[in-house]
Design a protein around this motif. Structure first.
Motif, PDB file in Angstrom:
ATOM      1  N   LEU A   1       0.689  -1.546   0.216  1.00  0.00           N
ATOM      2  CA  LEU A   1       0.001  -0.251   0.139  1.00  0.00           C
ATOM      3  C   LEU A   1       1.004   0.998  -0.275  1.00  0.00           C
ATOM      4  CD1 LEU A   1      -2.530  -1.194   2.615  1.00  0.00           C
ATOM      5  CD2 LEU A   1      -3.217  -0.732   0.469  1.00  0.00           C
ATOM      6  N   GLU A   2       2.060   1.534   0.929  1.00  0.00           N
ATOM      7  CA  GLU A   2       2.455   2.318   0.661  1.00  0.00           C
ATOM      8  C   GLU A   2       3.329   2.802  -0.549  1.00  0.00           C
ATOM      9  OE1 GLU A   2       6.442   3.973   3.488  1.00  0.00           O
ATOM     10  OE2 GLU A   2       5.428   2.630   4.501  1.00  0.00           O
ATOM     11  N   MET A   3       4.118   2.026  -1.417  1.00  0.00           N
ATOM     12  CA  MET A   3       4.742   1.984  -1.861  1.00  0.00           C
ATOM     13  C   MET A   3       4.321   3.070  -3.336  1.00  0.00           C
ATOM     14  SD  MET A   3       8.056   1.586  -1.104  1.00  0.00           S
ATOM     15  CE  MET A   3       8.828   1.673  -2.323  1.00  0.00           C
ATOM     16  N   GLN A   4       2.402   2.526  -2.814  1.00  0.00           N
ATOM     17  CA  GLN A   4       1.402   3.591  -4.093  1.00  0.00           C
ATOM     18  C   GLN A   4       1.658   5.751  -3.485  1.00  0.00           C
ATOM     19  OE1 GLN A   4       1.716   1.709  -7.160  1.00  0.00           O
ATOM     20  NE2 GLN A   4       2.133  -0.127  -5.776  1.00  0.00           N
ATOM     21  N   LEU A   5       1.616   5.269  -2.595  1.00  0.00           N
ATOM     22  CA  LEU A   5       1.513   6.621  -2.100  1.00  0.00           C
ATOM     23  C   LEU A   5       1.602   7.698  -2.349  1.00  0.00           C
ATOM     24  CD1 LEU A   5       1.029   5.524   1.897  1.00  0.00           C
ATOM     25  CD2 LEU A   5      -0.721   5.473  -0.229  1.00  0.00           C
ATOM     26  N   PRO A   6       3.200   7.969  -2.202  1.00  0.00           N
ATOM     27  CA  PRO A   6       3.958   9.533  -3.022  1.00  0.00           C
ATOM     28  C   PRO A   6       3.679   9.259  -4.271  1.00  0.00           C
ATOM     29  CG  PRO A   6       5.483   7.232  -1.885  1.00  0.00           C
ATOM     30  CD  PRO A   6       4.303   6.745  -1.856  1.00  0.00           C
ATOM     31  N   TYR A   7       3.673   8.290  -5.139  1.00  0.00           N
ATOM     32  CA  TYR A   7       3.522   8.384  -6.543  1.00  0.00           C
ATOM     33  C   TYR A   7       2.053   8.817  -6.495  1.00  0.00           C
ATOM     34  CZ  TYR A   7       6.428   7.023 -10.239  1.00  0.00           C
ATOM     35  OH  TYR A   7       7.140   7.059 -10.959  1.00  0.00           O
ATOM     36  N   ILE A   8       0.986   8.199  -5.761  1.00  0.00           N
ATOM     37  CA  ILE A   8      -0.640   9.345  -5.841  1.00  0.00           C
ATOM     38  C   ILE A   8      -0.021  11.031  -5.799  1.00  0.00           C
ATOM     39  CG2 ILE A   8      -2.485   9.250  -4.617  1.00  0.00           C
ATOM     40  CD1 ILE A   8      -2.201   6.167  -4.128  1.00  0.00           C
ATOM     41  N   ALA A   9       0.451  11.405  -4.661  1.00  0.00           N
ATOM     42  CA  ALA A   9       0.606  11.979  -4.157  1.00  0.00           C
ATOM     43  C   ALA A   9       0.995  13.464  -5.317  1.00  0.00           C
ATOM     44  CB  ALA A   9       1.597  12.589  -3.068  1.00  0.00           C
ATOM     45  N   MET A  10       2.186  13.404  -6.125  1.00  0.00           N
ATOM     46  CA  MET A  10       2.916  13.609  -6.727  1.00  0.00           C
ATOM     47  C   MET A  10       1.654  14.154  -8.020  1.00  0.00           C
ATOM     48  SD  MET A  10       5.753  14.729  -7.687  1.00  0.00           S
ATOM     49  CE  MET A  10       6.681  15.355  -9.170  1.00  0.00           C
ATOM     50  N   VAL A  11       1.303  12.741  -8.205  1.00  0.00           N
ATOM     51  CA  VAL A  11      -0.120  13.246  -9.819  1.00  0.00           C
ATOM     52  C   VAL A  11      -1.151  13.798  -9.244  1.00  0.00           C
ATOM     53  CG1 VAL A  11       1.062  11.596 -11.364  1.00  0.00           C
ATOM     54  CG2 VAL A  11      -0.550  11.193  -9.743  1.00  0.00           C
ATOM     55  N   MET A  12      -1.672  14.037  -8.022  1.00  0.00           N
ATOM     56  CA  MET A  12      -2.647  14.557  -7.696  1.00  0.00           C
ATOM     57  C   MET A  12      -2.678  15.572  -7.380  1.00  0.00           C
ATOM     58  SD  MET A  12      -5.290  12.484  -8.927  1.00  0.00           S
ATOM     59  CE  MET A  12      -6.777  13.207  -7.598  1.00  0.00           C
ATOM     60  N   GLU A  13      -0.434  16.531  -7.564  1.00  0.00           N
ATOM     61  CA  GLU A  13      -1.026  17.468  -6.352  1.00  0.00           C
ATOM     62  C   GLU A  13      -1.782  18.490  -7.442  1.00  0.00           C
ATOM     63  OE1 GLU A  13       2.929  19.387  -4.203  1.00  0.00           O
ATOM     64  OE2 GLU A  13       2.729  18.853  -6.074  1.00  0.00           O
ATOM     65  N   SER A  14      -2.087  18.507  -8.432  1.00  0.00           N
ATOM     66  CA  SER A  14      -2.545  19.601  -8.530  1.00  0.00           C
ATOM     67  C   SER A  14      -4.355  20.355  -7.395  1.00  0.00           C
ATOM     68  CB  SER A  14      -3.275  19.851 -10.247  1.00  0.00           C
ATOM     69  OG  SER A  14      -4.154  18.417 -10.388  1.00  0.00           O
ATOM     70  N   ARG A  15      -4.535  18.888  -7.272  1.00  0.00           N
ATOM     71  CA  ARG A  15      -5.979  18.388  -7.176  1.00  0.00           C
ATOM     72  C   ARG A  15      -5.524  18.060  -5.271  1.00  0.00           C
ATOM     73  NH1 ARG A  15      -9.949  16.527  -9.662  1.00  0.00           N
ATOM     74  NH2 ARG A  15     -10.864  16.474  -7.091  1.00  0.00           N
ATOM     75  N   ARG A  16      -4.517  18.650  -4.372  1.00  0.00           N
ATOM     76  CA  ARG A  16      -4.022  18.468  -3.096  1.00  0.00           C
ATOM     77  C   ARG A  16      -5.550  19.113  -2.260  1.00  0.00           C
ATOM     78  NH1 ARG A  16       1.161  20.390  -0.085  1.00  0.00           N
ATOM     79  NH2 ARG A  16       0.834  20.048   2.180  1.00  0.00           N
TER      80      ARG A  16
END
Length: 261
Positions: free
Chosen positions: A130-145
């Motif tokens: 689960l954790e290894m997906q989180l930084p990538y999610i945060a990165m690609v979704m930053e405009s929708r933070r």
């Protein structure tokens, strides 16, 4: 204060420095074309980023953040025996970039099915899938933070009947264009340390035999993922190392994307 799942693998499996992590992910994403937008689901590996980060970028680049409000993360359980699926007891997931809020409303809906367990915070923090997906999610979704939530789900060893049951549960969420599914999965684990050393010599080297096995798995997923209005594609394949002798070992990675027409 809300209960936070800390980024337990930061500093070992990936950088715990925000600037370094942002630069690394940005470099990988920048080398990939957004050729299959908007992804409704992706398959991405969950090893250390030095091994699979570049491969993961092929899947994450296909996400259109403007169309996503909720992200389901399905990852296999590596450390606890689980015959069904379990949900987090945290309210937020920490990353070196920013925290990701868990969708408590969807969790309530899933718990109402009476088929979901709760995982302890220790189990949650131990689980890298689960954790290894989180930084990538945060990165690609930053405009929708601050405008999206996550729905982490730990998946156990499911019987065919339970696979169908949970598939039916999640299918209604998959049809909603506001939702994105991230399937966290590696492919073949080869070597004595994994207790798996199958080798078809007709393929050539061991690494080529492994690749043949992975192609069979990828084709099975692709074939089952294609259907009425569904289009499943794999964009990248990689191995952590090229095995040529019985003393070697490797893990395979693939980046896939599901589109719904």
């Amino acid at each position: 204060m809300s209960k936070v799942r800390r980024a337990a693998h930061a500093g070992s499996w990936y950088s715990d420095n925000e600037d370094d992590l942002r630069n690394q992910l940005g470099t990988w994403l920048g080398k990939v074309k957004a050729s299959h937008l908007p992804a409704r689901a992706i398959i991405a590996p969950h090893a250390g980023y030095s091994y699979c980060g570049a491969c993961s970028a092929y899947a994450y680049r296909q996400i259109d953040p403007t169309s996503v409000k909720r992200i389901f993360i399905l990852g296999p359980s590596h450390h606890v025996r689980l015959s069904g699926c379990a949900l987090s007891t945290a309210e937020r997931y920490q990353t070196p970039l920013y925290d990701l809020p868990i969708d408590t409303k969807v969790y309530e809906e899933l718990y109402s099915c009476a088929s979901f367990e709760s995982m302890s915070l220790d189990t949650d923090q131990d689980e890298h899938s689960l954790e290894m997906q989180l930084p990538y999610i945060a990165m690609v979704m930053e405009s929708r933070r601050g405008e999206f939530s996550v729905v982490p789900v730990l998946v156990g060893s499911l019987s065919p009947e339970k696979e169908q049951y949970y598939g039916n549960v999640f299918s209604r969420y998959l049809t909603d264009p506001d939702n994105l599914f991230i399937i966290s999965s590696d492919f073949c684990h080869w070597g004595r340390r994994f207790h798996y050393t199958y080798f078809d010599k007709s393929c050539g080297e061991i690494c080529q035999s492994i690749a043949a096995l992975d192609r069979m798995a990828i084709e099975t997923v692709r074939r089952n993922g294609n259907g009425y209005k569904l289009n499943m594609k794999f964009l990248k394949y990689a191995q952590s190392s090229e095995c040529t002798s019985a003393s070697d070992s490797s893990v395979s990675y693939a980046a896939g994307v599901l589109l719904i027409q």
